[in-house]
Write an enzyme that holds these catalytic residues in place. Structure first.
Site: not given
Length: 706
Positions: A343, A379
């Site tokens: 993330d 990401e």
């Protein structure tokens, strides 16, 4: 009877050796560390032991007589000097960053804050926080389990399914009620059978590191359902343990491995649940705020926020990077995890503040004998300056390709100027990933993810509808690239429903036929809707749960299964090298890719510069076998087009897959189309054709679902 000895500084954490437990905690700026022992049900510690030794900023001690199951936490002494970045407060119990298990939940109270909440933030709060805190648990040593060895499928054969532990299993009627929503439910034959039927090879779980429910959500009666507020990086989130405990997660991964499915984790090493400088003291802030977080050099009392969550974990610090690497290795070796999705990964590449693909973290991962064998997916952005880094990661990393998502959505909803973007995505986004000397496999292609509209909502809503989150619909982004086709949300109009179903099939086909690694969002194969909520992070209810009792589009699961079977059967769809336009057969004018116009000619400059063009063909070959040829025709316009098959690409061509069909697969015996003839290509359709000698059913065992 507990006896205290010096112990050793490594490994960090609490480790039982058969006679006692060695405790080791890093803190560069502390002056003393106490380990606090708790008995189940007691509000306060029954014994406090000062760790007797400090070695290279690691505080350590050995407590003979302490056994697995012991509850514990730390109190860390040091300067209270917010202006210098130090927020030590021994009145606050803090969690061990290396705890393998955490028991209990946070009970929100002002005593959890090191400063006087509501007053001057540099005024210390001396209230004891232990009664409001979860506790760490001493665990038994890990026993190697060969059944947890990852499947390790080649990336070229990977199909990712992004899911949430509870949302996937909460309502399935075949799973016993007590087991639903737990790690153990992932191992249920009904769940595994569904994933196998689809053709999924990797189950990517939303965060399962122990995490916190934000105070403002709890006060609204909500929770942090997605789990992007980490408390500890070694402990599974306890709310999903169920009766199987930690063993339930391992059992699930063993069963998934046996079915040929890897388990991946979405991991959040960019920030923690402690928020900004006004947030609570739960672990890292109280252990060594100035080491674990990036602080503003001009005002060290404040954290730098590249994540939108108040703080940024400082992976450029050697000990913090060690924690991240130790955590990753732990999940691989103890649980058999085969891949990680990071993330807001750009935060990990800030050294110390600007992103660089040469960051020490990336180099350490590449050289690590355990992690170098694991799939790493970024990401590729955060919200800090220079944070958007799609294509900027080093070799060995793949990335979520949001440009692919937006191009595919825009092309099918009829946006002008999207043809060049969608064709770039179909070829693996060479322009994005080739400069870093990577292959098409660096591109993780998706139409929908947990963050944003589901696939069904992409064709049913043009505006977000996040009122249930309690933020007056201000949360969530407004860039949805969606279309409702005449009605916002639910409708009984059969024409609109048919069009929505067709557009879902078109977007799924575009993703699965593209070069790269496809990722399917949980429930998109069953038209799962969130009622237009594009930020359902706080919705632990039917908004987020997979509804196994209702399937609004029953043929769509068959469509996805057939589409993935076609992908498995076609090596040309799973290339490890970019298309170059080079000849693949010296005796024929065949290149690895041809771009075709509906007039039967190869596309020229005038076609590429036509912002309104919505029809094209793509003929590709397998770089290992010139006989494997695939022709894909795309028509995003509303009207039918006679698409003439250019003689240069050979033939005859047999239609094998058609998004105009509810299940996708054309019936066996569909007549072939001769070279030079025209194929009727209806509006809003993808048609896939194969040439003689191209296998569609034997290699990969393609048996269409009916």
């Amino acid at each position: 009877m507990i006896a205290v000895d010096d112990g050793v500084p490594a490994p960090l954490g609490a480790h039982f050796d058969g006679r006692g437990v060695n405790f080791a905690l890093f803190s560069e700026h502390a002056t003393a560390v106490d380990v606090c022992l708790f008995e189940a049900g007691e509000r306060h510690e029954t014994r406090t032991v000062r760790l007797p030794c400090r070695t290279d900023d690691v505080w350590h001690g050995y407590l003979r007589g302490v056994l697995p199951g012991q509850l514990y936490g730390y109190r860390v002494h040091g300067p209270w000097d917010p202006a210098s970045g130090h927020r030590f407060n021994a009145s606050k119990l803090v969690l061990d960053p290396y705890a393998r298990e955490i028991r209990g939940r946070i009970r929100w109270h002002d005593a959890l804050y090191s400063h006087r909440r509501g007053g001057r933030e540099d005024r210390i709060d001396r209230r004891d926080s232990a009664v409001y805190m979860p506790k760490c648990v001493v665990t038994a040593p890990e026993v190697p389990d060969l059944a947890l060895t990852p499947v390790r499928r080649p990336l070229a054969e990977t199909v990712v399914y992004e899911a949430h532990v509870k949302a996937l299993t909460r309502t399935h009627p075949d799973i016993p009620e007590a087991e639903r929503g737990t790690y153990g439910a992932l191992a249920h034959p009904a769940i595994i059978a569904h994933l196998v039927r689809l053709g999924v090879t990797a189950l990517e779980l939303l965060p399962i590191h122990a995490f916190a429910d934000d105070r403002f959500l709890v006060e609204k009666g909500l929770v942090n359902f997605w789990g992007y507020q980490p408390l500890g990086y070694f402990a599974p989130e306890p709310r999903y343990l169920g009766e199987g405990g930690l063993g339930g997660l391992k059992a699930a991964i063993r069963e998934l491995n046996a079915a040929g499915i890897e388990t991946w984790l979405d991991v959040v090493y960019n920030h923690t649940a402690e928020g900004d400088h006004t947030g609570p003291t739960l672990s890292f802030r109280g252990i060594d705020n100035a080491s674990y977080y990036k602080l503003d050099p001009a005002d060290p009392r404040r954290t730098i926020d590249c994540t939108g969550c108040g703080n940024t974990f400082d992976a450029s610090h050697p000990r913090v990077m060690q924690l991240v690497l130790d955590s990753l290795r732990h999940w691989v070796t103890a649980y058999g995890i085969a891949g990680f999705r990071f993330d807001l990964a750009s935060s990990l590449g800030r050294a110390p503040f600007a992103f660089t693909p040469q960051a020490a973290f990336f180099q350490a991962v590449a050289q690590d004998p355990v992690l170098a064998r694991v799939k790493m997916v970024a990401e590729p952005w955060d919200i800090g300056e220079g944070g958007y880094q799609l294509g900027g990661y080093p070799r060995g990393w793949s990335e979520w390709n949001d440009k692919f998502r937006d191009a595919a959505r825009g092309f099918w909803k009829g946006d002008s100027g999207t043809l060049a973007k969608v064709t770039q995505g179909l070829t693996g986004s060479r322009e994005v990933f080739a400069p870093s000397r990577r292959s098409p496999l660096a591109s993780v292609n998706f139409i929908a993810s947990h963050d944003g509209f589901t696939l069904a909502d992409t064709v049913a809503y043009e505006q977000k509808h996040n009122e249930a989150n309690g933020e007056d619909n201000r949360d969530g982004h407004n860039h949805n690239v969606s279309r409702n086709y005449g009605v916002e949300g639910d409708t009984d109009d059969t024409a609109i429903l048919a069009l929505r179903a067709r557009q879902k099939r078109n977007m799924l086909a575009t993703m699965m036929l593209a070069q790269g690694v496809p990722m399917l969002l949980m429930g998109d194969e069953r038209s799962r809707s969130q009622g237009g909520n594009n930020n359902a992070y706080a919705q632990d209810n039917p908004t987020s749960w997979m509804d196994w009792s209702v399937d609004p589009d029953p043929a769509l699961t068959d469509f996805v299964a057939n589409l993935l079977a076609l992908r498995r059967a076609q090596p040309a769809l799973r290339r490890r090298r970019f298309f170059t336009g080079a000849l693949i057969d010296p005796d024929e004018p065949l290149r690895d890719v041809h771009w075709l116009s509906p007039e039967g000619t190869e596309m020229e400059g005038r076609h590429w510069s036509d912002d309104g063009l919505q029809v094209f063909g793509m003929q590709i070959g397998n770089d290992g076998d010139p006989g494997d040829r695939l022709l894909m025709l795309f028509n995003a316009g509303e009207g039918a087009v006679p698409f003439r098959l250019a003689p240069v690409v050979g033939g005859p061509w047999t239609p094998v897959f058609d998004t105009g069909e509810p299940a996708g697969a054309r019936a066996p015996g569909t007549p072939a189309v001769e070279s030079g003839a025209a194929v009727p290509l209806p509006g809003r359709t993808v048609l896939v054709l194969t040439a003689p000698g191209t296998e569609t059913g034997n290699r990969g065992g393609w048996v269409p679902e009916r």
